[in-house]
Each structure stands twice: as structure tokens, then as C-alpha cells.
Design a protein around this motif. Structure first.
Motif, PDB file in Angstrom:
ATOM      1  N   LYS A 102       0.832  -1.200   0.000  1.00  0.00           N
ATOM      2  CA  LYS A 102       0.000   0.000   0.000  1.00  0.00           C
ATOM      3  C   LYS A 102       0.868   1.252   0.000  1.00  0.00           C
ATOM      4  O   LYS A 102       0.637   2.179  -0.769  1.00  0.00           O
ATOM      5  N   VAL A 103       1.890   1.267   0.840  1.00  0.00           N
ATOM      6  CA  VAL A 103       2.788   2.428   0.882  1.00  0.00           C
ATOM      7  C   VAL A 103       3.539   2.553  -0.426  1.00  0.00           C
ATOM      8  O   VAL A 103       3.738   3.662  -0.933  1.00  0.00           O
ATOM      9  N   LYS A 104       3.913   1.436  -1.006  1.00  0.00           N
ATOM     10  CA  LYS A 104       4.654   1.459  -2.273  1.00  0.00           C
ATOM     11  C   LYS A 104       3.786   2.013  -3.399  1.00  0.00           C
ATOM     12  O   LYS A 104       4.256   2.797  -4.226  1.00  0.00           O
ATOM     13  N   THR A 105       2.520   1.642  -3.450  1.00  0.00           N
ATOM     14  CA  THR A 105       1.651   2.144  -4.517  1.00  0.00           C
ATOM     15  C   THR A 105       1.255   3.594  -4.286  1.00  0.00           C
ATOM     16  O   THR A 105       0.961   4.309  -5.242  1.00  0.00           O
ATOM     17  N   TYR A 123      13.762   0.051   0.223  1.00  0.00           N
ATOM     18  CA  TYR A 123      12.537   0.804   0.499  1.00  0.00           C
ATOM     19  C   TYR A 123      11.533  -0.053   1.272  1.00  0.00           C
ATOM     20  O   TYR A 123      10.899   0.402   2.216  1.00  0.00           O
ATOM     21  N   GLY A 124      11.382  -1.320   0.870  1.00  0.00           N
ATOM     22  CA  GLY A 124      10.478  -2.231   1.573  1.00  0.00           C
ATOM     23  C   GLY A 124      10.930  -2.460   3.004  1.00  0.00           C
ATOM     24  O   GLY A 124      10.108  -2.493   3.935  1.00  0.00           O
ATOM     25  N   LEU A 125      12.222  -2.606   3.227  1.00  0.00           N
ATOM     26  CA  LEU A 125      12.747  -2.798   4.582  1.00  0.00           C
ATOM     27  C   LEU A 125      12.478  -1.565   5.434  1.00  0.00           C
ATOM     28  O   LEU A 125      12.058  -1.666   6.584  1.00  0.00           O
ATOM     29  N   GLY A 126      12.695  -0.410   4.845  1.00  0.00           N
ATOM     30  CA  GLY A 126      12.424   0.827   5.587  1.00  0.00           C
ATOM     31  C   GLY A 126      10.952   0.958   5.944  1.00  0.00           C
ATOM     32  O   GLY A 126      10.600   1.360   7.060  1.00  0.00           O
ATOM     33  N   THR A 127      10.085   0.594   5.033  1.00  0.00           N
ATOM     34  CA  THR A 127       8.652   0.644   5.296  1.00  0.00           C
ATOM     35  C   THR A 127       8.274  -0.334   6.402  1.00  0.00           C
ATOM     36  O   THR A 127       7.470  -0.005   7.288  1.00  0.00           O
ATOM     37  N   LEU A 128       8.834  -1.504   6.360  1.00  0.00           N
ATOM     38  CA  LEU A 128       8.559  -2.501   7.392  1.00  0.00           C
ATOM     39  C   LEU A 128       9.013  -2.005   8.761  1.00  0.00           C
ATOM     40  O   LEU A 128       8.275  -2.110   9.746  1.00  0.00           O
ATOM     41  N   TYR A 130       9.413   1.105   9.694  1.00  0.00           N
ATOM     42  CA  TYR A 130       8.538   2.205  10.066  1.00  0.00           C
ATOM     43  C   TYR A 130       7.210   1.682  10.621  1.00  0.00           C
ATOM     44  O   TYR A 130       6.720   2.164  11.643  1.00  0.00           O
ATOM     45  N   TYR A 131       6.650   0.677   9.973  1.00  0.00           N
ATOM     46  CA  TYR A 131       5.384   0.116  10.431  1.00  0.00           C
ATOM     47  C   TYR A 131       5.518  -0.507  11.816  1.00  0.00           C
ATOM     48  O   TYR A 131       4.674  -0.302  12.685  1.00  0.00           O
ATOM     49  N   VAL A 132       6.579  -1.262  12.040  1.00  0.00           N
ATOM     50  CA  VAL A 132       6.777  -1.902  13.344  1.00  0.00           C
ATOM     51  C   VAL A 132       6.978  -0.848  14.432  1.00  0.00           C
ATOM     52  O   VAL A 132       6.418  -0.958  15.529  1.00  0.00           O
ATOM     53  N   VAL A 133       7.755   0.187  14.148  1.00  0.00           N
ATOM     54  CA  VAL A 133       7.990   1.243  15.142  1.00  0.00           C
ATOM     55  C   VAL A 133       6.683   1.964  15.469  1.00  0.00           C
ATOM     56  O   VAL A 133       6.391   2.253  16.637  1.00  0.00           O
TER      57      VAL A 133
END
Length: 145
Positions: A102-105, A123-128, A130-133
Motif C-alpha cells: 500500500k505504501v509502495k503504490t 525501500y520495503g525494509l524501511g517501510t517494514l 517504520y510500520y513496526v515502530v
């Protein structure tokens, strides 16, 4: 009558010679049959012994299977717990993957830069992360975990 007596005597002598010739082979045959009798006399005891050993082996196998079945019954709740944890982990990873997609799109304008420099994984790792934090800050955890 003389001829009849001579004929009977010749036949008798022939049978006597035949008996003398056959004495040795007949004695050997009698010895073989005697040995066979000794062997077959022991056969019922040997079969009984073999059957009792087979019965003991089968009984031991049945006891072992019963013990394994009882141990499997004791471990069954652990397997159910592991299965539940696997399903919960699968649900969590699916929802995390959905959030990442969702964040990627939603960031379509930056996607050409990301694909140009091969930064999708980073980018996916950073999003993950961010979501966990964010989840930890809000004090929320996944509802099925």
C-alpha cells in the motif's frame, strides 16, 4: 515235471541274486529314512518354539506401538499450538506485506527513482521498520498474535 522244477529253481536263484545285489542300496535307503524320521520327530518342538518366539516379538511390537500412540496423544496439543502460531504468523506477515504494498503504490511519483537505482528492497525494509515502530509507539500489537 523236471522242467518245472528246473524253471522254479532258476527263478529262485535269480531272485536270490537280485536280493543280494539290492541289499546294500536298501540298507542305505533304510538309513536315509531313519535320519528323516529323527528330523521329523524334532519338527513339532521346533515349530512350537518358533511360534512362541514369533508371538513374543508380535506382543513386543504391539506394546511399543501402544506406547508410541500414548506419547503422540500427549504431544498432540503441542502440534496444535504450533499450527496456531504458524497461522497467526502467516496472517501477520500477510498484513505487513499488504501495508508495504500500500505504501509502495501510494508513492507512485518516486517509483521511477526507486526502480532506476534498484532500491525496492531497501525501500520495503524501511517501510517494514517504520510500520513496526509505529505499532510499538501506539502500544498495539497484531490482534491474532
Amino acid at each position: 515235471m523236471d522242467w518245472l522244477g528246473i524253471g522254479v529253481t532258476v527263478i529262485g536263484v535269480a531272485f536270490l541274486i537280485l536280493v543280494i545285489v539290492l541289499i546294500k542300496p536298501l540298507n542305505k535307503l533304510a538309513n536315509v529314512l531313519g535320519g528323516l524320521q529323527k528330523t521329523t520327530d524334532n519338527l513339532p518342538a521346533q515349530v512350537d518354539d518358533m511360534m512362541s518366539q514369533t508371538k513374543n516379538a508380535l506382543q513386543s511390537g504391539n506394546d511399543t506401538l501402544a506406547q508410541i500412540n500414548s506419547q503422540i496423544k500427549e504431544l498432540s496439543p503441542i502440534f496444535h499450538t504450533i499450527g496456531d502460531a504458524g497461522r497467526a504468523t502467516n496472517h501477520l506477515s500477510t498484513s505487513i506485506a499488504d501495508k508495504v504494498m500500500k505504501v509502495k503504490t501510494e508513492t507512485a511519483e518516486g517509483s521511477s527513482f526507486i526502480t532506476k537505482h534498484d532500491l525496492e528492497g531497501l525501500y520495503g525494509l524501511g517501510t517494514l521498520i517504520y510500520y513496526v515502530v509505529q505499532q510499538q509507539k501506539n502500544g498495539k500489537s497484531h490482534p491474532n498474535v
